[in-house]
Design a protein around this motif. Structure first.
Motif, short mmCIF file in Angstrom:
data_model
loop_
_atom_site.label_atom_id
_atom_site.label_comp_id
_atom_site.label_asym_id
_atom_site.label_seq_id
_atom_site.Cartn_x
_atom_site.Cartn_y
_atom_site.Cartn_z
N GLU A 164 2.45 2.80 15.54
CA GLU A 164 3.15 1.59 15.11
C GLU A 164 3.35 1.59 13.59
OE1 GLU A 164 1.24 0.83 19.01
OE2 GLU A 164 0.66 1.81 17.14
N THR A 165 2.37 2.10 12.86
CA THR A 165 2.49 2.16 11.41
C THR A 165 3.58 3.13 10.99
OG1 THR A 165 0.12 1.69 11.21
CG2 THR A 165 1.22 2.57 9.27
N ILE A 166 3.67 4.26 11.68
CA ILE A 166 4.71 5.26 11.38
C ILE A 166 6.10 4.66 11.61
CG2 ILE A 166 5.71 7.44 12.15
CD1 ILE A 166 2.84 8.36 12.79
N GLN A 167 6.27 3.96 12.73
CA GLN A 167 7.57 3.37 13.04
C GLN A 167 7.95 2.30 12.03
OE1 GLN A 167 9.72 4.47 15.35
NE2 GLN A 167 8.24 6.08 15.81
N ALA A 168 6.96 1.48 11.63
CA ALA A 168 7.24 0.42 10.65
C ALA A 168 7.60 1.01 9.30
CB ALA A 168 6.04 -0.51 10.54
N ALA A 169 6.90 2.08 8.91
CA ALA A 169 7.16 2.70 7.62
C ALA A 169 8.59 3.22 7.53
CB ALA A 169 6.17 3.83 7.37
N LYS A 170 9.11 3.73 8.63
CA LYS A 170 10.49 4.23 8.63
C LYS A 170 11.48 3.12 8.32
CE LYS A 170 9.83 8.02 11.95
NZ LYS A 170 10.20 8.53 13.29
N LYS A 171 11.13 1.89 8.72
CA LYS A 171 12.04 0.77 8.52
C LYS A 171 12.25 0.46 7.04
CE LYS A 171 12.53 -0.07 12.96
NZ LYS A 171 13.81 0.11 13.65
N PHE A 172 11.20 0.71 6.22
CA PHE A 172 11.40 0.45 4.79
C PHE A 172 11.35 1.73 3.96
CE2 PHE A 172 7.08 -0.96 6.01
CZ PHE A 172 6.28 -0.13 5.24
N GLY A 173 11.82 2.83 4.57
CA GLY A 173 12.10 4.04 3.82
C GLY A 173 10.91 4.90 3.47
N LYS A 174 9.84 4.84 4.25
CA LYS A 174 8.66 5.68 4.00
C LYS A 174 8.37 6.54 5.22
CE LYS A 174 7.57 4.08 -0.09
NZ LYS A 174 7.42 4.92 -1.29
N LEU B 278 0.83 -1.21 0.00
CA LEU B 278 0.00 0.00 0.00
C LEU B 278 0.85 1.26 0.00
CD1 LEU B 278 -2.68 -1.10 2.66
CD2 LEU B 278 -2.86 -1.21 0.17
N MET B 279 2.02 1.19 0.63
CA MET B 279 2.92 2.35 0.69
C MET B 279 3.91 2.38 -0.47
SD MET B 279 3.80 2.54 4.74
CE MET B 279 2.54 2.23 5.98
N LYS B 280 3.74 1.48 -1.44
CA LYS B 280 4.56 1.46 -2.65
C LYS B 280 6.04 1.28 -2.34
CE LYS B 280 1.20 4.31 -5.09
NZ LYS B 280 0.92 5.59 -5.77
N CYS B 281 6.34 0.36 -1.47
CA CYS B 281 7.73 0.02 -1.20
C CYS B 281 8.26 -0.78 -2.39
CB CYS B 281 7.82 -0.80 0.08
SG CYS B 281 9.49 -1.35 0.49
N PRO B 282 9.35 -0.37 -3.00
CA PRO B 282 9.85 -1.06 -4.20
C PRO B 282 10.37 -2.46 -3.92
CG PRO B 282 11.39 0.62 -3.50
CD PRO B 282 10.18 0.81 -2.66
N SER B 283 10.83 -2.71 -2.69
CA SER B 283 11.38 -4.02 -2.35
C SER B 283 10.31 -4.83 -1.62
CB SER B 283 12.63 -3.85 -1.47
OG SER B 283 13.13 -5.10 -1.08
N GLN B 284 9.76 -5.82 -2.31
CA GLN B 284 8.70 -6.65 -1.73
C GLN B 284 9.10 -8.12 -1.88
OE1 GLN B 284 4.94 -5.58 -3.56
NE2 GLN B 284 5.38 -3.39 -3.37
N GLY B 285 8.86 -8.90 -0.83
CA GLY B 285 9.23 -10.30 -0.85
C GLY B 285 8.10 -11.21 -0.43
N THR B 286 8.44 -12.40 -0.03
CA THR B 286 7.44 -13.39 0.37
C THR B 286 6.66 -12.94 1.61
OG1 THR B 286 9.16 -14.54 1.64
CG2 THR B 286 8.74 -15.32 -0.60
N GLU B 287 7.15 -11.89 2.27
CA GLU B 287 6.46 -11.40 3.47
C GLU B 287 5.05 -10.91 3.15
OE1 GLU B 287 10.81 -11.02 3.64
OE2 GLU B 287 9.33 -10.01 2.37
N ILE B 288 4.82 -10.48 1.91
CA ILE B 288 3.48 -9.97 1.58
C ILE B 288 2.46 -11.12 1.60
CG2 ILE B 288 4.44 -8.09 0.21
CD1 ILE B 288 3.62 -9.55 -2.29
N ASN C 275 6.00 -4.46 10.06
CA ASN C 275 7.34 -4.42 9.50
C ASN C 275 7.66 -5.75 8.82
OD1 ASN C 275 10.01 -4.04 8.85
ND2 ASN C 275 10.75 -3.85 10.95
N PRO C 276 7.81 -5.77 7.49
CA PRO C 276 8.07 -7.04 6.80
C PRO C 276 9.37 -7.70 7.24
CG PRO C 276 8.40 -5.17 5.31
CD PRO C 276 7.76 -4.63 6.55
N ALA C 277 10.33 -6.92 7.72
CA ALA C 277 11.63 -7.48 8.12
C ALA C 277 11.50 -8.38 9.34
CB ALA C 277 12.62 -6.36 8.39
N THR C 278 10.53 -8.11 10.20
CA THR C 278 10.35 -8.91 11.42
C THR C 278 9.10 -9.78 11.36
OG1 THR C 278 9.23 -7.01 12.45
CG2 THR C 278 11.60 -7.26 12.86
#
Length: 505
Positions: A369-379, A319-329, A486-489
């Motif tokens: 929580e959404t704001i903090q997670a967004a920072k993790k993937f550059g948004k 939804l936030m248009k993160c260019p790097s997307q993996g199996t986490e979605i 956060n997709p990383a965690t």
């Protein structure tokens, strides 16, 4: 497989809405005339099919594919049912070949649908797959016991762990793509038409298909916000910003329009435009909370990221248009399915566009929580007010009706969803006057209203709750890990199978 020389415009194969095309109103099973016409067309397009199969009915139809039920006479003399998936000729040949390679390499085991045969005639391609009789998710949801839900999720995660080992991102995980035969306790993950390859994918054609179409298009039928009236806008907003290059954003000077000096004795201006200091640290434009788009936003590089999938099941990074997307979605989508299973509400999220979808997620998982997670993937997400995260057990038990409500009030009721405004570069003119803000907020509120109404909860006898009065904490712990912002965690499918919820499976 030799792929057909079809139109070079890439098309994605959407999920199939399974529905019977047989008219039983008169007590007899008669195929409708329009279905007969479609079957005749398919047999003419691929004549070889008629030599082996008797096509009985049309059982599913999507934007770029149609599924038919067929019977074949086996050498043993028995009749066997198959599902024939006819890919619409406008599908890109590389996408067709990539889907076929997913089915042949990963399919046929671990609850993943395989392919038996493949027919091709000119620009028509038909996949022949085993037929699994199944029930619609919405028809069985209300009668499933907790133990049945636990096994359903275990087999879904088993299928995801299997395809993820091949480096396949399914991208369209939803109940209609995970077939469930309740009587035989069989499961099948289907439809790899939107699949993409992870960096370590073993499916070579998925790499090629991404080269053909690096950015997925919007889902068919979804509202295009760029076409909205620019005179309408939202006052309460979330803005997604991604810098085009690495630099010290805070050091950049904020550009603000000059104002005429106020004459002595004249009343102060009542302009609603906030002062520079109120715009927040790091903002670099002057169109925030206005009904126009400044030159800074117009010059920003357009964000391109894959966003294919079904509304309501897209992960926050999509939804936030993160260019790097993996199996986490896929794991997020599995979490949404578990959320529906535990709450008894389907679909749980139903938004008209990505922006309202993000607002609905924030009402459940919290804005901070959404704001903090967004920072993790550059948004960067800017919110006009704070929304607390909901307790998942309280939410699900309230919606299912297993938590008593005092005085008819819903405990821990989710607050009204935030309204969202898009990136001003990609959706100019949306932020501004209140009417659009009200409409978007109403859309988000209505989509969750039925899920937070205690009157909608079905009254159950305590003896007939099928384990819903004793759901273990492990179920909500897994839900929390699947719906990690956060997709990383976010938990992987392999680790989810080792979760205590499935310790005896």
């Amino acid at each position: 497989m030799e792929v057909p020389p079809v139109d070079k415009t890439s098309k994605d194969i959407r999920g199939l809405d399974v529905q019977s095309k047989v008219d039983r109103s008169n007590g007899r099973c008669e195929i409708r005339s329009d279905v007969k016409t479609d079957i005749e067309y398919l047999c003419e397009a691929v004549p070889e099919l008629s030599k082996f199969f008797h096509i009985v009915d049309k059982i599913g139809e999507g934007t770029f594919s149609t599924v038919y039920l067929a019977e074949a006479q086996m050498t043993s003399g028995a009749k066997e049912k198959f599902a024939l998936k006819h890919l619409i000729p406008t599908s890109h040949p590389v996408r067709i070949a990539a889907e076929l390679q997913c089915l042949t390499m990963a399919g046929g085991k671990e609850n993943v649908m395989g392919v038996t045969y493949c027919f091709r005639k000119d620009d028509h391609v038909v996949f022949v797959m085993p037929y699994l009789e199944h029930q619609a998710f919405v028809d069985v949801l209300g009668s499933m016991s907790f133990e049945e839900v636990r096994r359903y999720m275990f087999h879904l995660l088993k299928a995801l762990a299997h395809v993820h080992r091949f480096g396949i991102i399914h991208r369209d995980i939803k109940p209609s793509n995970f077939l469930y035969n309740r009587r035989l306790k069989k499961y099948a993950l289907v439809d790899f038409g939107l699949a993409q390859g992870a960096p370590d994918t073993q499916i070579e054609l998925l790499k090629e298909s991404m080269a053909v179409n690096p950015a997925q298009r919007s889902v068919f039928g979804e509202r295009n916000l760029n076409s909205l009236n620019p005179s309408e806008g939202a006052v309460v907003k979330v803005t997604l910003v991604k810098p085009t290059r690495v630099e010290d954003v805070a050091a950049r000077r904020m550009v603000l329009p000059r104002r005429r000096p106020t004459p002595a004795g004249a009343p102060a201006s009542s302009s609603s435009k906030p002062k520079a200091s109120s715009l927040g640290h790091g903002l670099t434009c002057s169109c925030y909370t206005t009904d126009r788009v400044c030159n800074v936003c117009l010059s920003r590089k357009q964000q391109v990221a894959p966003r294919a999938g079904t509304p309501g099941f897209r992960a926050p990074e999509v939804l936030m248009k993160c260019p790097s997307q993996g199996t986490e979605i896929d794991m997020w989508s599995a979490g949404v399915i578990l959320l529906s299973l535990l709450s008894g509400r389907y679909p749980f999220f139903k938004a008209s566009d990505d922006l309202v979808a993000l607002a609905q997620i924030m009402t459940i998982r919290g804005s901070r929580e959404t704001i903090q997670a967004a920072k993790k993937f550059g948004k960067a997400v800017l919110c006009s007010r704070d929304l607390p995260a909901q307790d998942l057990r309280t939410l699900c038990e309230t919606l299912r009706g297993t938590r008593p409500c005092k005085g008819g009030a819903v405990p821990d009721k989710p607050p009204e969803p935030l309204n969202v405004a898009p990136d001003s570069k990609e959706d100019p003119g949306l932020s501004g006057s209140p009417p659009k803000q009200q409409r978007l907020q109403d859309d988000a509120r209505r989509s969750l209203a039925s899920r937070t109404d205690p009157a909608a909860a079905v009254e159950e006898d305590p003896a007939d709750r099928k384990g819903w009065d004793r759901v273990p904490d492990e179920a909500y712990d897994l839900l929390d890990k699947l719906l990690d912002l956060n997709p990383a965690t976010r938990i992987t499918a392999a680790k989810a199978l080792q979760h205590p919820l499935f310790k005896d499976l």
